[in-house]
Design an enzyme around this catalytic site. Sequence first.
Site, PDB file in Angstrom:
ATOM      1  N   LYS A  84       0.796  -1.364  -0.187  1.00  0.00           N
ATOM      2  CA  LYS A  84      -0.107   0.073   0.066  1.00  0.00           C
ATOM      3  C   LYS A  84       1.011   1.189  -0.048  1.00  0.00           C
ATOM      4  CE  LYS A  84      -3.737  -1.975   2.374  1.00  0.00           C
ATOM      5  NZ  LYS A  84      -4.410  -2.668   3.785  1.00  0.00           N
ATOM      6  N   GLN A 137      -4.929  -1.291   9.555  1.00  0.00           N
ATOM      7  CA  GLN A 137      -4.850  -2.694   9.032  1.00  0.00           C
ATOM      8  C   GLN A 137      -5.368  -3.772   9.951  1.00  0.00           C
ATOM      9  OE1 GLN A 137      -3.961  -3.529   6.093  1.00  0.00           O
ATOM     10  NE2 GLN A 137      -4.247  -5.506   6.302  1.00  0.00           N
ATOM     11  N   ASP A 172     -11.070   3.123   4.238  1.00  0.00           N
ATOM     12  CA  ASP A 172     -11.799   1.979   4.248  1.00  0.00           C
ATOM     13  C   ASP A 172     -13.054   1.676   3.943  1.00  0.00           C
ATOM     14  OD1 ASP A 172      -9.841  -0.291   4.115  1.00  0.00           O
ATOM     15  OD2 ASP A 172      -9.166  -0.035   6.386  1.00  0.00           O
TER      16      ASP A 172
HETATM   17  N1  GUN Z   1      -7.409  -6.722   6.228  1.00  0.00           N
HETATM   18  C1  GUN Z   1      -7.540  -7.324   5.215  1.00  0.00           C
HETATM   19  N2  GUN Z   1      -8.537  -6.579   4.086  1.00  0.00           N
HETATM   20  C2  GUN Z   1      -8.353  -5.225   4.813  1.00  0.00           C
HETATM   21  C3  GUN Z   1      -8.916  -4.360   4.458  1.00  0.00           C
HETATM   22  O1  GUN Z   1      -9.730  -4.098   3.201  1.00  0.00           O
HETATM   23  N3  GUN Z   1      -8.677  -3.086   5.062  1.00  0.00           N
HETATM   24  C4  GUN Z   1      -7.917  -3.124   6.310  1.00  0.00           C
HETATM   25  N4  GUN Z   1      -8.013  -1.952   6.905  1.00  0.00           N
HETATM   26  N5  GUN Z   1      -7.530  -4.128   6.654  1.00  0.00           N
HETATM   27  C5  GUN Z   1      -7.576  -5.296   6.039  1.00  0.00           C
END
Ligand code: GUN
Length: 280
Positions: free
Chosen positions: A50, A94, A117
């Site tokens: 990311k 995350q 998100d």
């Molecule tokens: N862990 C797995 N998928 C995601 C996501 O789309 N966002 C976040 N913040 N954590 C994750």
Amino acid sequence: MTAKIIDGKQVAARLRESVAARTALLPFKPGLAVVLVGEDPASTVYVRNKDRAANAAGIAASTLRLPMETTQAELLATIARLNADNDVDGILVQLPLPPQIDARAVIEAIDPAKDVDGFHPVNVGRLHDGRATLVPCTPLGVMKLLAEAGVSLRGTRALVLGRSSIVGKPAAALLTAADATVTIAHSRTRDLAAECRRAEVLVAAVGRAELVRGDWIATDAVVIDVGINRLPDGRLVGDVAFDEAATVAGAITPVPGGVGPMTIACLLENTVTAAVARRG
Ligand code: GUN
């Protein structure tokens, strides 16, 4: 019959380029803060990817790495600081979080305007009310792949396999908003195979390796496979048995190289959306 392969890598690369072109025209640099608590190996890889993709697209991304023992109060204090930081347009915590932390409380502490998100209840409510602003990245990527594949959703029978808050439920809301007739199926659904066979569009997001077999798929159906599962032999596979499905479906996403690359590209888009909305 052989299905058309929907190339998520290519679609995601184009989306990242278009995000970079947009950020280049902005009078400020959008800021993204990613918070990683602990050292879960998969999360560490995602977060690094990311960070790289965001910086390559002209977004000032930084990762805050907090120790595994971080308390809920400490994490909430970090969120409060990021909420107040005018250079931060997007906040992503995350998941999963360590057991001493209530993920729900953390998500609810994020300023909804910075919730890239799309997990905050305000953004969930807006999505289900047809007024979406920040939409969860993976289902947003699913919708973009359907659009790229030229799928007309109006009146279509769509099946979403999986009811998670991260993928299944928001995907169902987006498909409904696009005028599909949507069914959500899950682990307690009676005769999953029969439900799948009725679907003209099938979105599989249950996290069970190759659960969906070729004979569960209607001729010419469009199959979007959100699953990423590692087999004991190390291979990565989706929730759909790809080789079987590809002989029946009209179009299908591969794993890897389908939905996966779209998630990060959509996060970049959400960050720019949040930045423009906040700063005008
Ligand atoms: N862990 C797995 N998928 C995601 C996501 O789309 N966002 C976040 N913040 N954590 C994750």
